[in-house]
Design a protein around this motif. Structure first.
Motif, PDB file in Angstrom:
ATOM      1  N   VAL A  12       7.188   3.145  14.273  1.00  0.00           N
ATOM      2  CA  VAL A  12       7.629   1.783  13.988  1.00  0.00           C
ATOM      3  C   VAL A  12       9.149   1.757  13.839  1.00  0.00           C
ATOM      4  O   VAL A  12       9.714   2.586  13.114  1.00  0.00           O
ATOM      5  CB  VAL A  12       6.961   1.265  12.698  1.00  0.00           C
ATOM      6  N   PHE A  64       9.514   1.952   8.989  1.00  0.00           N
ATOM      7  CA  PHE A  64       8.444   1.386   8.168  1.00  0.00           C
ATOM      8  C   PHE A  64       7.136   2.129   8.420  1.00  0.00           C
ATOM      9  O   PHE A  64       6.900   2.653   9.510  1.00  0.00           O
ATOM     10  CB  PHE A  64       8.258  -0.107   8.483  1.00  0.00           C
ATOM     11  N   ASP A  65       6.301   2.162   7.386  1.00  0.00           N
ATOM     12  CA  ASP A  65       4.997   2.795   7.515  1.00  0.00           C
ATOM     13  C   ASP A  65       4.104   1.952   8.408  1.00  0.00           C
ATOM     14  O   ASP A  65       4.017   0.726   8.239  1.00  0.00           O
ATOM     15  CB  ASP A  65       4.354   2.944   6.128  1.00  0.00           C
ATOM     16  N   TYR A  66       3.421   2.610   9.351  1.00  0.00           N
ATOM     17  CA  TYR A  66       2.624   1.860  10.320  1.00  0.00           C
ATOM     18  C   TYR A  66       1.471   1.103   9.663  1.00  0.00           C
ATOM     19  O   TYR A  66       1.103   0.015  10.125  1.00  0.00           O
ATOM     20  CB  TYR A  66       2.076   2.805  11.394  1.00  0.00           C
ATOM     21  N   TRP A  90       2.873  -2.030   8.511  1.00  0.00           N
ATOM     22  CA  TRP A  90       3.467  -2.773   9.627  1.00  0.00           C
ATOM     23  C   TRP A  90       2.398  -3.443  10.480  1.00  0.00           C
ATOM     24  O   TRP A  90       2.591  -4.563  10.960  1.00  0.00           O
ATOM     25  CB  TRP A  90       4.290  -1.799  10.464  1.00  0.00           C
ATOM     26  N   TRP A 100      -1.066  -0.717   1.971  1.00  0.00           N
ATOM     27  CA  TRP A 100      -0.253  -1.896   2.301  1.00  0.00           C
ATOM     28  C   TRP A 100       0.120  -2.664   1.032  1.00  0.00           C
ATOM     29  O   TRP A 100      -0.673  -2.760   0.104  1.00  0.00           O
ATOM     30  CB  TRP A 100      -1.033  -2.816   3.241  1.00  0.00           C
ATOM     31  N   GLN A 104       5.591 -11.688  13.208  1.00  0.00           N
ATOM     32  CA  GLN A 104       6.961 -11.430  12.772  1.00  0.00           C
ATOM     33  C   GLN A 104       7.277 -12.182  11.486  1.00  0.00           C
ATOM     34  O   GLN A 104       7.972 -11.664  10.597  1.00  0.00           O
ATOM     35  CB  GLN A 104       7.945 -11.826  13.874  1.00  0.00           C
ATOM     36  N   ARG A 112       5.663 -10.214   8.634  1.00  0.00           N
ATOM     37  CA  ARG A 112       6.385  -8.973   8.336  1.00  0.00           C
ATOM     38  C   ARG A 112       7.674  -9.252   7.557  1.00  0.00           C
ATOM     39  O   ARG A 112       8.022  -8.500   6.649  1.00  0.00           O
ATOM     40  CB  ARG A 112       6.686  -8.233   9.637  1.00  0.00           C
ATOM     41  N   GLU A 113       8.362 -10.309   7.915  1.00  0.00           N
ATOM     42  CA  GLU A 113       9.611 -10.614   7.206  1.00  0.00           C
ATOM     43  C   GLU A 113       9.328 -11.190   5.823  1.00  0.00           C
ATOM     44  O   GLU A 113      10.027 -10.873   4.856  1.00  0.00           O
ATOM     45  CB  GLU A 113      10.444 -11.575   8.044  1.00  0.00           C
ATOM     46  N   ASN A 135       7.264  -6.087   5.428  1.00  0.00           N
ATOM     47  CA  ASN A 135       6.546  -5.023   6.131  1.00  0.00           C
ATOM     48  C   ASN A 135       7.207  -4.614   7.439  1.00  0.00           C
ATOM     49  O   ASN A 135       6.664  -3.783   8.171  1.00  0.00           O
ATOM     50  CB  ASN A 135       5.107  -5.451   6.428  1.00  0.00           C
ATOM     51  N   GLY A 136       8.341  -5.201   7.758  1.00  0.00           N
ATOM     52  CA  GLY A 136       9.008  -4.874   9.012  1.00  0.00           C
ATOM     53  C   GLY A 136      10.418  -5.420   9.030  1.00  0.00           C
ATOM     54  O   GLY A 136      10.795  -6.267   8.220  1.00  0.00           O
TER      55      GLY A 136
END
Length: 282
Positions: free
Chosen positions: A68, A72-74, A77, A148, A230, A233-234, A238-239
């Motif tokens: 990733v 970040f941890d998959y 993510w 997570w 997206q 994640r934001e 998480n990304g």
């Protein structure tokens, strides 16, 4: 045969006395679907066992081979991707439910009752969205178990889930259109499986879009699912933000998913209502 004429003392039945308010009609339709599910609990397999299998499959099988961006941890993510895929399948639940009701003649029975035809649709929509929301909760719980976390504030966490429900509501209208147009439950399943799986996989749901060929990457990054993923994640931490060369929607993912959801509803809602009314009038 003797005909009895009504007199002043003969009680008259007022059809309006049998009518209930529109919210009550919707509540009855929701209760009907909930009762059906309670009597056939195997209908919940797709929102209980399947999400757990998907999370574990991607986390421990594919996760070992995917890197990733941003370190970040998959596991964290990819979870927004599974949630986005899960809520997209609200279209499937609603479509199969509507087609089944039409095939079995249940809609014809409803037409003989003093209820609005749209109440049946709204009831199915609420039930379908609630059905997939159960799956979202199961995915989130499974994600918490494997590591997570929402790494931002609670308000951002709730905002992410609100976007998930909004997109699910938009997909419900897609399901209503498909369920009203297709003739059998088998054809609904075939069409939606052939379209929803590519729709949710041709995105940034489970793999980064940067290594993709340029034309596939452009399609993936304009996909509404990518905007939702997206955004999550934001909002959840998480990304990372989209790279500089990403397509425009990923630079403004929250605005993009709001616009995409509004566009889907604006296009599919009138088409769905027209198709449903036309189908149930035959």
């Amino acid at each position: 045969m003797t005909t009895v004429s009504p007199t002043a003392d003969t009680p008259r039945l007022d059809p309006a006395a049998f009518r209930v308010s529109y919210p009550r009609q919707i509540a009855i339709m929701v209760k009907r679907s909930a009762t059906h599910t309670r009597r056939m609990p195997e209908m919940l397999i797709d929102v209980t066992a399947q999400p757990i299998v998907f999370v574990l499959l991607f986390a421990f099988v594919f996760g070992a081979s995917i890197t990733v961006p941003g370190g970040f941890d998959y596991r964290g993510w990819m979870l927004p991707g599974i949630i986005a895929q899960t809520i997209a399948f609200a279209a499937f639940i609603v479509a199969t439910g509507i087609t089944g009701d039409i095939e079995k003649g249940i809609i014809d029975r409803f037409r003989s009752l003093p209820i609005a035809r749209s109440a049946v649709l709204v009831g199915r929509s609420v039930t379908g969205l609630a059905h997939e929301s159960i799956a979202v909760v199961i995915v989130a719980i499974t994600g918490l178990i494997i590591g997570w976390r929402v790494n931002t504030d609670p308000l951002s966490g709730l905002a992410g889930f609100a976007l998930v429900l909004l997109f699910g509501f938009a997909m419900v209208w897609v399901g209503i259109l498909v369920g009203s147009v297709m003739r059998t439950a088998e054809s609904v399943e075939g069409l939606l499986f052939a379209s929803l799986f590519p729709f949710t996989f041709l995105a940034n749901s489970f793999v980064p879009t940067e290594p993709m060929p340029s034309w596939i990457r452009a399609i993936a990054e304009w996909n509404p699912v990518s905007s939702l993923v997206q955004s999550l994640r934001e909002l959840w931490g998480n990304g990372a933000a989209a790279p500089a060369d990403a397509q425009l929607p990923l630079h403004y993912p929250i605005l993009s998913i709001l616009l995409w959801s509004a566009l889907i509803i604006a296009v599919f809602a009138p088409l769905s209502l027209r198709a449903y009314y036309r189908r149930t009038e035959r």
